[in-house]
Design a protein around this motif. Structure first.
Motif, PDB file in Angstrom:
ATOM      1  N   THR A 121       0.832  -1.206   0.000  1.00 46.05           N
ATOM      2  CA  THR A 121       0.000   0.000   0.000  1.00 46.05           C
ATOM      3  C   THR A 121       0.862   1.249   0.000  1.00 46.05           C
ATOM      4  O   THR A 121       0.612   2.204  -0.746  1.00 46.05           O
ATOM      5  CB  THR A 121      -0.930   0.005   1.225  1.00 46.05           C
ATOM      6  OG1 THR A 121      -1.778  -1.140   1.173  1.00 46.05           O
ATOM      7  CG2 THR A 121      -1.779   1.263   1.256  1.00 46.05           C
ATOM      8  N   SER A 122       1.901   1.252   0.834  1.00 46.93           N
ATOM      9  CA  SER A 122       2.804   2.402   0.902  1.00 46.93           C
ATOM     10  C   SER A 122       3.475   2.664  -0.437  1.00 46.93           C
ATOM     11  O   SER A 122       3.554   3.809  -0.901  1.00 46.93           O
ATOM     12  CB  SER A 122       3.863   2.167   1.984  1.00 46.93           C
ATOM     13  OG  SER A 122       4.757   3.257   2.045  1.00 46.93           O
ATOM     14  N   GLU A 123       3.935   1.615  -1.082  1.00 45.38           N
ATOM     15  CA  GLU A 123       4.606   1.774  -2.384  1.00 45.38           C
ATOM     16  C   GLU A 123       3.634   2.268  -3.445  1.00 45.38           C
ATOM     17  O   GLU A 123       4.001   3.084  -4.308  1.00 45.38           O
ATOM     18  CB  GLU A 123       5.249   0.451  -2.785  1.00 45.38           C
ATOM     19  CG  GLU A 123       6.459   0.102  -1.916  1.00 45.38           C
ATOM     20  CD  GLU A 123       7.022  -1.274  -2.211  1.00 45.38           C
ATOM     21  OE1 GLU A 123       6.319  -2.079  -2.878  1.00 45.38           O
ATOM     22  OE2 GLU A 123       8.156  -1.556  -1.771  1.00 45.38           O
ATOM     23  N   HIS A 124       2.398   1.791  -3.404  1.00 46.39           N
ATOM     24  CA  HIS A 124       1.383   2.276  -4.348  1.00 46.39           C
ATOM     25  C   HIS A 124       1.163   3.781  -4.191  1.00 46.39           C
ATOM     26  O   HIS A 124       1.118   4.526  -5.178  1.00 46.39           O
ATOM     27  CB  HIS A 124       0.051   1.558  -4.114  1.00 46.39           C
ATOM     28  CG  HIS A 124       0.016   0.164  -4.631  1.00 46.39           C
ATOM     29  ND1 HIS A 124      -0.992  -0.719  -4.304  1.00 46.39           N
ATOM     30  CD2 HIS A 124       0.841  -0.519  -5.465  1.00 46.39           C
ATOM     31  CE1 HIS A 124      -0.781  -1.880  -4.904  1.00 46.39           C
ATOM     32  NE2 HIS A 124       0.337  -1.780  -5.605  1.00 46.39           N
ATOM     33  N   LEU A 125       1.021   4.228  -2.948  1.00 41.53           N
ATOM     34  CA  LEU A 125       0.760   5.643  -2.686  1.00 41.53           C
ATOM     35  C   LEU A 125       1.944   6.506  -3.105  1.00 41.53           C
ATOM     36  O   LEU A 125       1.779   7.562  -3.724  1.00 41.53           O
ATOM     37  CB  LEU A 125       0.445   5.843  -1.199  1.00 41.53           C
ATOM     38  CG  LEU A 125      -0.895   5.271  -0.735  1.00 41.53           C
ATOM     39  CD1 LEU A 125      -0.935   5.141   0.789  1.00 41.53           C
ATOM     40  CD2 LEU A 125      -2.053   6.143  -1.218  1.00 41.53           C
ATOM     41  N   THR A 126       3.145   6.060  -2.784  1.00 38.66           N
ATOM     42  CA  THR A 126       4.346   6.804  -3.172  1.00 38.66           C
ATOM     43  C   THR A 126       4.448   6.900  -4.687  1.00 38.66           C
ATOM     44  O   THR A 126       4.737   7.972  -5.243  1.00 38.66           O
ATOM     45  CB  THR A 126       5.604   6.124  -2.594  1.00 38.66           C
ATOM     46  OG1 THR A 126       5.527   6.144  -1.166  1.00 38.66           O
ATOM     47  CG2 THR A 126       6.863   6.841  -3.037  1.00 38.66           C
ATOM     48  N   SER A 127       4.221   5.800  -5.357  1.00 41.05           N
ATOM     49  CA  SER A 127       4.301   5.799  -6.824  1.00 41.05           C
ATOM     50  C   SER A 127       3.261   6.733  -7.421  1.00 41.05           C
ATOM     51  O   SER A 127       3.534   7.432  -8.408  1.00 41.05           O
ATOM     52  CB  SER A 127       4.102   4.378  -7.362  1.00 41.05           C
ATOM     53  OG  SER A 127       5.159   3.532  -6.962  1.00 41.05           O
ATOM     54  N   TYR A 128       2.070   6.757  -6.824  1.00 41.37           N
ATOM     55  CA  TYR A 128       1.026   7.615  -7.383  1.00 41.37           C
ATOM     56  C   TYR A 128       1.445   9.077  -7.337  1.00 41.37           C
ATOM     57  O   TYR A 128       1.221   9.823  -8.297  1.00 41.37           O
ATOM     58  CB  TYR A 128      -0.290   7.419  -6.618  1.00 41.37           C
ATOM     59  CG  TYR A 128      -1.476   7.987  -7.357  1.00 41.37           C
ATOM     60  CD1 TYR A 128      -2.146   7.228  -8.312  1.00 41.37           C
ATOM     61  CD2 TYR A 128      -1.916   9.291  -7.127  1.00 41.37           C
ATOM     62  CE1 TYR A 128      -3.223   7.748  -9.008  1.00 41.37           C
ATOM     63  CE2 TYR A 128      -2.994   9.818  -7.820  1.00 41.37           C
ATOM     64  CZ  TYR A 128      -3.637   9.045  -8.763  1.00 41.37           C
ATOM     65  OH  TYR A 128      -4.699   9.568  -9.463  1.00 41.37           O
ATOM     66  N   VAL A 129       2.071   9.481  -6.251  1.00 44.54           N
ATOM     67  CA  VAL A 129       2.528  10.875  -6.141  1.00 44.54           C
ATOM     68  C   VAL A 129       3.596  11.181  -7.183  1.00 44.54           C
ATOM     69  O   VAL A 129       3.493  12.153  -7.945  1.00 44.54           O
ATOM     70  CB  VAL A 129       3.068  11.157  -4.724  1.00 44.54           C
ATOM     71  CG1 VAL A 129       3.774  12.511  -4.685  1.00 44.54           C
ATOM     72  CG2 VAL A 129       1.940  11.138  -3.706  1.00 44.54           C
ATOM     73  N   PHE A 130       4.631  10.377  -7.242  1.00 47.86           N
ATOM     74  CA  PHE A 130       5.739  10.685  -8.133  1.00 47.86           C
ATOM     75  C   PHE A 130       5.390  10.472  -9.609  1.00 47.86           C
ATOM     76  O   PHE A 130       5.922  11.163 -10.483  1.00 47.86           O
ATOM     77  CB  PHE A 130       6.967   9.846  -7.760  1.00 47.86           C
ATOM     78  CG  PHE A 130       7.673  10.339  -6.530  1.00 47.86           C
ATOM     79  CD1 PHE A 130       8.413  11.515  -6.555  1.00 47.86           C
ATOM     80  CD2 PHE A 130       7.595   9.644  -5.340  1.00 47.86           C
ATOM     81  CE1 PHE A 130       9.063  11.978  -5.415  1.00 47.86           C
ATOM     82  CE2 PHE A 130       8.230  10.098  -4.193  1.00 47.86           C
ATOM     83  CZ  PHE A 130       8.970  11.268  -4.234  1.00 47.86           C
ATOM     84  N   ASP A 131       4.486   9.555  -9.888  1.00 49.76           N
ATOM     85  CA  ASP A 131       4.151   9.256 -11.280  1.00 49.76           C
ATOM     86  C   ASP A 131       3.097  10.202 -11.852  1.00 49.76           C
ATOM     87  O   ASP A 131       2.974  10.314 -13.072  1.00 49.76           O
ATOM     88  CB  ASP A 131       3.649   7.814 -11.411  1.00 49.76           C
ATOM     89  CG  ASP A 131       4.728   6.787 -11.105  1.00 49.76           C
ATOM     90  OD1 ASP A 131       5.907   7.174 -11.059  1.00 49.76           O
ATOM     91  OD2 ASP A 131       4.377   5.610 -10.885  1.00 49.76           O
ATOM     92  N   HIS A 132       2.331  10.879 -10.995  1.00 47.81           N
ATOM     93  CA  HIS A 132       1.225  11.693 -11.490  1.00 47.81           C
ATOM     94  C   HIS A 132       1.331  13.187 -11.187  1.00 47.81           C
ATOM     95  O   HIS A 132       0.641  13.973 -11.826  1.00 47.81           O
ATOM     96  CB  HIS A 132      -0.107  11.182 -10.905  1.00 47.81           C
ATOM     97  CG  HIS A 132      -0.534   9.853 -11.413  1.00 47.81           C
ATOM     98  ND1 HIS A 132      -0.074   8.668 -10.893  1.00 47.81           N
ATOM     99  CD2 HIS A 132      -1.375   9.516 -12.426  1.00 47.81           C
ATOM    100  CE1 HIS A 132      -0.615   7.656 -11.545  1.00 47.81           C
ATOM    101  NE2 HIS A 132      -1.409   8.138 -12.476  1.00 47.81           N
ATOM    102  N   TYR A 133       2.165  13.578 -10.242  1.00 47.29           N
ATOM    103  CA  TYR A 133       2.108  14.965  -9.774  1.00 47.29           C
ATOM    104  C   TYR A 133       3.372  15.782 -10.049  1.00 47.29           C
ATOM    105  O   TYR A 133       3.403  16.973  -9.721  1.00 47.29           O
ATOM    106  CB  TYR A 133       1.788  15.014  -8.275  1.00 47.29           C
ATOM    107  CG  TYR A 133       0.342  14.690  -7.983  1.00 47.29           C
ATOM    108  CD1 TYR A 133      -0.601  15.684  -7.824  1.00 47.29           C
ATOM    109  CD2 TYR A 133      -0.082  13.370  -7.900  1.00 47.29           C
ATOM    110  CE1 TYR A 133      -1.932  15.389  -7.577  1.00 47.29           C
ATOM    111  CE2 TYR A 133      -1.407  13.056  -7.658  1.00 47.29           C
ATOM    112  CZ  TYR A 133      -2.330  14.072  -7.501  1.00 47.29           C
ATOM    113  OH  TYR A 133      -3.642  13.764  -7.269  1.00 47.29           O
ATOM    114  N   VAL A 134       4.377  15.197 -10.613  1.00 42.90           N
ATOM    115  CA  VAL A 134       5.626  15.930 -10.848  1.00 42.90           C
ATOM    116  C   VAL A 134       5.727  16.329 -12.316  1.00 42.90           C
ATOM    117  O   VAL A 134       5.561  15.490 -13.212  1.00 42.90           O
ATOM    118  CB  VAL A 134       6.856  15.087 -10.442  1.00 42.90           C
ATOM    119  CG1 VAL A 134       8.138  15.884 -10.668  1.00 42.90           C
ATOM    120  CG2 VAL A 134       6.745  14.660  -8.975  1.00 42.90           C
ATOM    121  N   ASN A 135       5.967  17.599 -12.552  1.00 40.28           N
ATOM    122  CA  ASN A 135       6.125  18.106 -13.924  1.00 40.28           C
ATOM    123  C   ASN A 135       7.427  17.565 -14.516  1.00 40.28           C
ATOM    124  O   ASN A 135       8.518  17.831 -14.008  1.00 40.28           O
ATOM    125  CB  ASN A 135       6.143  19.636 -13.903  1.00 40.28           C
ATOM    126  CG  ASN A 135       6.313  20.236 -15.283  1.00 40.28           C
ATOM    127  OD1 ASN A 135       6.127  19.556 -16.293  1.00 40.28           O
ATOM    128  ND2 ASN A 135       6.662  21.501 -15.335  1.00 40.28           N
TER     129      ASN A 135
END
Length: 462
Positions: A121-135
């Motif tokens: 779960t932690s890895e999923h959440l971290t990936s979602y931030v870095f994969d979707h929110y960084v320009n």
């Protein structure tokens, strides 16, 4: 209903008036109780803390906050509005800060228990931030982390810092460089838009970031000595410096925290003075960790001891604001507002103040080794165990609400605050931060040696 006794009294008064006679009103059922009703006066144990933290993880899962086990991110939390049907609005924003913060307690739970589900779960959440929110577009805005799924061009540096801090802590504690380069990309954008005094404006908007504006941000003071807007940004810089050795991170953190402490205690406050002090504990701890400067240690103790002026026997810190200078003191119904009516009110803020302290006190203890900080953590942990909501309603069971009345032992909300009412619950800022600090304390024996190994190393790890 809150406060419960006054609502009961009001209904009795109305019925007595309607019937013209004394009406015997039976006690009506409560929709919740709190942890202190279970704990009582018994000594706080690790089992109590672990049970509380794991119930908070269950709230994240059962309330609908977590989406597809984190693979689709997580919702912001519960909104202020409770409708006449009894249903409460769920805030469906996907905020980078909340999603990133939620990754932290699941990872710490994995460290404590070896639970592979929590790790996933932690890895999923971290990936979602870095994969979707960084320009990722090359250019001056490369590395900018977006605020929410609907505010695509907005960047709040302290929210960004809290989104990436769990990964920075993971790199530090696991001695890994997993996604560390992406954390650096994010921090580099923030450093490039930080003023000469080490402070950054409260936010930046991409549609205003012309070449001229970017140059102005870099070459003039930010003039924002506010822990609310900048302190956790400096904590992220300090940990990133420890991991990478990039001196610009350390230099920016020193400059920014020096600017804040040069105005202290008269920093620019949003909600209260208590909020500012609570928010400074962890960043000042990490500043000392990377400089070893006695002055920076003195700053930490000064803030921590000043905070004791607002301590309550429950273990909470009450809202206080010398001079009533906080900007968020609005007229009733005008929007988001401070909880503070008068200094000394028995109100503990769990969105902007006390929520930072389980992590803050534990990091101060792990870094300095001073058991005084460990005792402060224990007091705060006891309060959080006691303030946790227990209910048959999965939407609130296991969470902590906006604020707490430490005398009535009930959820609290200010009638002036139309932004964060009594039953507003923030998944990241409140639940994730409190829970992470509780798990961190349970992991003391694992984490403390890692801090002290770094303290006596000759150079930052890479």
């Amino acid at each position: 209903h809150a406060p419960h006794s006054r609502v009961h009294k009001l209904i009795s008064f109305i019925l007595n008036w309607l019937y013209g006679t004394e009406v015997a009103l039976k006690p009506f059922p409560r929709s919740y109780r709190v942890g202190s009703e279970v704990l009582g006066n018994a000594p706080l144990t690790d089992a109590d803390i672990r049970r509380t933290a794991e119930r908070a993880l269950l709230w994240i899962k059962r309330s609908g906050i977590l989406l597809q086990d984190g693979a689709h991110g997580a919702r912001e939390g519960l909104g202020t509005e409770v409708y006449y049907t009894g249903h409460q609005r769920v805030s469906r924003y996907l905020r980078a800060d909340c999603i990133g913060e939620l990754a932290f307690p699941f990872w710490l739970h994995y460290l404590l228990t070896g639970d592979e589900g929590s790790k996933r779960t932690s890895e999923h959440l971290t990936s979602y931030v870095f994969d979707h929110y960084v320009n990722r577009e090359q250019g001056p805005l490369f590395g900018m982390m977006r605020w929410t799924d609907q505010a695509w061009g907005v960047c709040y540096q302290d929210d960004v810092a809290r989104a990436i801090l769990p990964q920075l802590f993971r790199c530090f504690y696991e001695r890994t460089d997993s996604r560390l380069n992406e954390c650096e990309d994010v921090l580099q954008f923030l450093v490039r838009t930080t003023g000469t005094d080490g402070t950054r404006p409260f936010r930046t908007d991409n549609n205003k970031l012309t070449a001229e504006e970017l140059e102005r941000l870099r070459t003039t003071p930010g003039n924002l000595p506010s822990a609310h807007y900048n302190a956790y940004y400096y904590a992220a810089l300090c940990i990133a410096y420890r991991l990478t050795g990039r001196t610009e991170y350390r230099r920016t953190a020193i400059k920014g925290l020096t600017t804040i402490m040069s105005t202290y205690p008269n920093t620019k406050r949003e909600h209260s003075q208590t909020q500012e002090l609570c928010r400074l504990i962890m960043p000042l701890s990490w500043l000392y960790a990377v400089t070893g400067d006695e002055l920076h240690l003195q700053w930490l103790y000064r803030v921590a001891r000043d905070l004791q002026k607002y301590a309550h026997p429950s273990g909470a810190y009450l809202e206080w604001d010398d001079g009533y200078t906080a900007s968020m003191r609005h007229k009733a119904g005008a929007g988001e507002s401070s909880l503070l009516c008068r200094n000394g009110d028995p109100v503990a803020d769990l969105l902007y103040s006390n929520n930072w302290l389980t992590i803050g006190w534990m990091q101060a203890y792990l870094i300095t080794g001073d058991s005084w900080f460990k005792q402060r953590w224990t007091e705060t942990a006891r309060f959080m165990v006691g303030a946790q909501i227990i209910s048959d309603n999965p939407l609130i069971d296991g969470a902590w609400a906006r604020a707490f009345d430490v005398e009535r032992n009930e959820v609290f909300g200010s009638p002036a605050d139309a932004g964060w009412g009594p039953w507003a619950i923030e998944s990241g800022w409140t639940v994730a931060e409190i829970t992470s600090g509780l798990f961190m304390g349970l992991l003391e024996s694992k984490l403390k040696p890692l801090h002290w190994a770094e303290r006596f190393s000759s150079s930052p790890s890479s």
